[in-house]
Design a protein around this motif. Structure first.
Motif, mmCIF file in Angstrom:
data_model
loop_
_atom_site.group_PDB
_atom_site.id
_atom_site.type_symbol
_atom_site.label_atom_id
_atom_site.label_comp_id
_atom_site.label_asym_id
_atom_site.label_seq_id
_atom_site.Cartn_x
_atom_site.Cartn_y
_atom_site.Cartn_z
ATOM 1 N N ASP A 1 -16.552 68.229 -6.303
ATOM 2 C CA ASP A 1 -17.836 68.877 -6.610
ATOM 3 C C ASP A 1 -18.917 68.406 -5.631
ATOM 4 O O ASP A 1 -20.016 67.987 -6.019
ATOM 5 C CB ASP A 1 -18.258 68.596 -8.060
ATOM 6 C CG ASP A 1 -19.477 69.416 -8.481
ATOM 7 O OD1 ASP A 1 -19.706 70.501 -7.889
ATOM 8 O OD2 ASP A 1 -20.219 68.975 -9.381
ATOM 9 N N GLU A 2 -18.592 68.467 -4.356
ATOM 10 C CA GLU A 2 -19.467 67.880 -3.338
ATOM 11 C C GLU A 2 -20.839 68.539 -3.276
ATOM 12 O O GLU A 2 -21.851 67.863 -3.120
ATOM 13 C CB GLU A 2 -18.778 67.940 -1.971
ATOM 14 C CG GLU A 2 -17.580 67.018 -1.883
ATOM 15 C CD GLU A 2 -16.876 67.086 -0.542
ATOM 16 O OE1 GLU A 2 -17.514 67.434 0.466
ATOM 17 O OE2 GLU A 2 -15.668 66.799 -0.489
ATOM 18 N N ASN B 1 -20.740 57.712 -7.933
ATOM 19 C CA ASN B 1 -21.124 58.896 -7.170
ATOM 20 C C ASN B 1 -22.637 58.913 -6.992
ATOM 21 O O ASN B 1 -23.377 58.590 -7.932
ATOM 22 C CB ASN B 1 -20.661 60.146 -7.943
ATOM 23 C CG ASN B 1 -20.824 61.436 -7.151
ATOM 24 O OD1 ASN B 1 -21.915 61.787 -6.730
ATOM 25 N ND2 ASN B 1 -19.731 62.143 -6.967
ATOM 26 N N PHE B 2 -23.092 59.323 -5.820
ATOM 27 C CA PHE B 2 -24.546 59.285 -5.580
ATOM 28 C C PHE B 2 -25.319 60.306 -6.413
ATOM 29 O O PHE B 2 -26.546 60.309 -6.404
ATOM 30 C CB PHE B 2 -24.876 59.416 -4.088
ATOM 31 C CG PHE B 2 -24.387 60.672 -3.394
ATOM 32 C CD1 PHE B 2 -24.571 61.935 -3.920
ATOM 33 C CD2 PHE B 2 -23.748 60.575 -2.153
ATOM 34 C CE1 PHE B 2 -24.145 63.084 -3.261
ATOM 35 C CE2 PHE B 2 -23.307 61.711 -1.483
ATOM 36 C CZ PHE B 2 -23.513 62.972 -2.049
ATOM 37 N N ARG B 3 -24.622 61.164 -7.153
ATOM 38 C CA ARG B 3 -25.350 62.076 -8.039
ATOM 39 C C ARG B 3 -26.046 61.284 -9.155
ATOM 40 O O ARG B 3 -26.965 61.782 -9.807
ATOM 41 C CB ARG B 3 -24.412 63.124 -8.622
ATOM 42 C CG ARG B 3 -23.446 62.630 -9.673
ATOM 43 C CD ARG B 3 -22.322 63.611 -9.968
ATOM 44 N NE ARG B 3 -22.741 64.980 -10.066
ATOM 45 C CZ ARG B 3 -21.939 66.035 -9.831
ATOM 46 N NH1 ARG B 3 -20.668 65.858 -9.486
ATOM 47 N NH2 ARG B 3 -22.393 67.259 -9.952
ATOM 48 N N LEU C 1 -24.414 66.836 -4.200
ATOM 49 C CA LEU C 1 -25.463 66.799 -3.178
ATOM 50 C C LEU C 1 -26.778 67.348 -3.730
ATOM 51 O O LEU C 1 -27.847 66.746 -3.530
ATOM 52 C CB LEU C 1 -25.017 67.602 -1.954
ATOM 53 C CG LEU C 1 -26.056 67.793 -0.844
ATOM 54 C CD1 LEU C 1 -26.533 66.464 -0.291
ATOM 55 C CD2 LEU C 1 -25.485 68.659 0.284
ATOM 56 N N LYS C 2 -26.717 68.459 -4.443
ATOM 57 C CA LYS C 2 -27.933 69.033 -5.026
ATOM 58 C C LYS C 2 -28.594 68.067 -6.001
ATOM 59 O O LYS C 2 -29.816 67.871 -5.966
ATOM 60 C CB LYS C 2 -27.597 70.346 -5.752
ATOM 61 C CG LYS C 2 -27.308 71.521 -4.831
ATOM 62 C CD LYS C 2 -27.019 72.768 -5.674
ATOM 63 C CE LYS C 2 -26.782 73.979 -4.815
ATOM 64 N NZ LYS C 2 -26.523 75.196 -5.624
ATOM 65 N N GLU C 3 -27.780 67.471 -6.864
ATOM 66 C CA GLU C 3 -28.331 66.533 -7.856
ATOM 67 C C GLU C 3 -28.980 65.334 -7.183
ATOM 68 O O GLU C 3 -30.050 64.871 -7.600
ATOM 69 C CB GLU C 3 -27.234 66.075 -8.813
ATOM 70 C CG GLU C 3 -26.785 67.149 -9.791
ATOM 71 C CD GLU C 3 -25.735 66.650 -10.760
ATOM 72 O OE1 GLU C 3 -25.788 65.461 -11.147
ATOM 73 O OE2 GLU C 3 -24.847 67.438 -11.134
ATOM 74 N N MET C 4 -28.333 64.826 -6.134
ATOM 75 C CA MET C 4 -28.896 63.676 -5.422
ATOM 76 C C MET C 4 -30.221 64.047 -4.752
ATOM 77 O O MET C 4 -31.219 63.332 -4.881
ATOM 78 C CB MET C 4 -27.896 63.163 -4.385
ATOM 79 C CG MET C 4 -28.358 61.940 -3.607
ATOM 80 S SD MET C 4 -29.217 62.360 -2.073
ATOM 81 C CE MET C 4 -27.831 62.820 -1.041
ATOM 82 N N ASP D 1 -24.621 59.886 4.546
ATOM 83 C CA ASP D 1 -23.737 60.420 5.588
ATOM 84 C C ASP D 1 -22.623 61.162 4.851
ATOM 85 O O ASP D 1 -21.726 60.545 4.283
ATOM 86 C CB ASP D 1 -23.180 59.256 6.426
ATOM 87 C CG ASP D 1 -22.095 59.679 7.404
ATOM 88 O OD1 ASP D 1 -21.750 60.878 7.451
ATOM 89 O OD2 ASP D 1 -21.569 58.803 8.113
ATOM 90 N N LEU D 2 -22.689 62.482 4.846
ATOM 91 C CA LEU D 2 -21.824 63.281 3.980
ATOM 92 C C LEU D 2 -20.416 63.503 4.522
ATOM 93 O O LEU D 2 -19.612 64.180 3.884
ATOM 94 C CB LEU D 2 -22.494 64.630 3.691
ATOM 95 C CG LEU D 2 -23.893 64.530 3.053
ATOM 96 C CD1 LEU D 2 -24.484 65.926 2.871
ATOM 97 C CD2 LEU D 2 -23.852 63.797 1.728
#
Length: 309
Positions: A215-216, A82-84, A220-223, A104-105
């Motif tokens: 948990d998208e 995961n990108f997080r 996203l926030k973490e990334m 690209d979400l």
């Protein structure tokens, strides 16, 4: 691994805002780039096409299916996560400073079209929706175990479902008597609640479930919070969003370094911290008429780009 032919990639996922994204990244031939959402690899191929022999590309995707789309290219490194966890795995590969980051979400066309993945209400299958098949919680687990209050909040916030309170109450009542494990059972049970266009209604319901399962917004926030510390000065970040919840987070972070719509006022009239990013796209970039004709799923795509100061 040998890559499938181009038609296979297009069937997997047509990359949206392709040229606009590559232009936004301002790719340097010897640079290090990251594609946080590899998918069908369309954007990654574009990046590789602009990189020289010394350039590097790191690609993340938590969906194991994506690995099949890897091109046979020594410049690319696939990270099945995961990108997080962006910063952690880049540091493990000695790439703690990069020239560009892309995300690209959108859910890939491939994921939507694979019935057994449970992302689409158009097909029959289990109510699953896990992007990472290694995780255990599915959409069925959520509709079967969440409290009425949790379901209400989820459908209201993540799906903007008009009758989210009634929907939540009905699910809690029905799940005692009928199984909601499959898409057809789930839809049939809720049929009497549909407001307006059924396709739009179930799109909102399924979007809410998918965001919760994966948990998208948390990921996203973490990334995003990691990106200023990973980009070299002048490096670019390009993010493509597909709904207002994501776009609001991206817009606020790129502009202010926070996720809130309103900045907390400073009693001394100064910013607590100097901005780390400069917004390049004053307004989000959207699909052209030509792209909309070729790929209707691009209609809600918005591209925002910022540069590390």
């Amino acid at each position: 691994m040998t890559a499938p032919d181009n038609n296979d990639h297009e069937a997997y996922h047509l990359p949206v805002l392709f040229e606009e994204t590559l232009d936004g990244l301002n790719i340097q031939p010897d640079g290090i780039y990251v594609d946080c959402t590899f998918g069908g690899g369309g954007h990654s191929r574009g990046i590789l096409g602009k990189l020289g022999p010394k350039g590097k590309l790191f690609v993340f995707d938590q969906d194991s299916d994506a690995r099949r789309n890897l091109p046979d290219d020594k410049r690319i490194t696939f990270l099945p996560h995961n990108f997080r966890h962006l910063g952690r795995f880049l540091r493990l590969h000695d790439a703690a400073a990069v020239n560009g980051i892309l995300a690209d979400l959108g859910v890939s066309s491939h994921q939507f079209d694979e019935a057994e993945r449970g992302f689409s209400f158009r097909f029959e299958g289990d109510l699953d929706m896990r992007m990472d098949q290694r995780q255990t919680t599915t959409a069925f687990d959520i509709v079967n175990t969440y409290s009425e209050q949790q379901l209400h909040k989820m459908f209201e916030q993540y799906g903007e479902v008009t009758n989210s309170k009634t929907l939540a109450r009905t699910i809690v009542q029905l799940r005692r008597a009928v199984s909601l494990k499959t898409i057809s059972n789930f839809k049939a049970a809720l049929n009497g609640l549909v407001k307006g266009n059924p396709n739009k209604y179930f799109s909102q319901v399924f979007q809410a479930l998918r965001i919760e399962v994966n948990d998208e917004l948390g990921a996203l926030k973490e990334m995003l919070q990691q990106t200023p510390g990973l980009l070299v000065p002048g490096g670019r970040i390009a993010i493509i969003t597909f709904h207002s919840l994501e776009d609001r987070l991206v817009k606020n972070f790129l502009k202010k370094g926070s996720f809130e719509d309103e900045e907390v006022p400073d009693p001394f009239g100064q910013r607590a911290t100097a901005p780390l990013l400069k917004v390049i796209t004053k307004k989000p970039v959207t699909a052209t008429e030509n792209e909309l004709r070729k790929n209707p799923r691009s209609r809600s795509a918005k591209l925002r780009v910022a540069e590390r100061l």
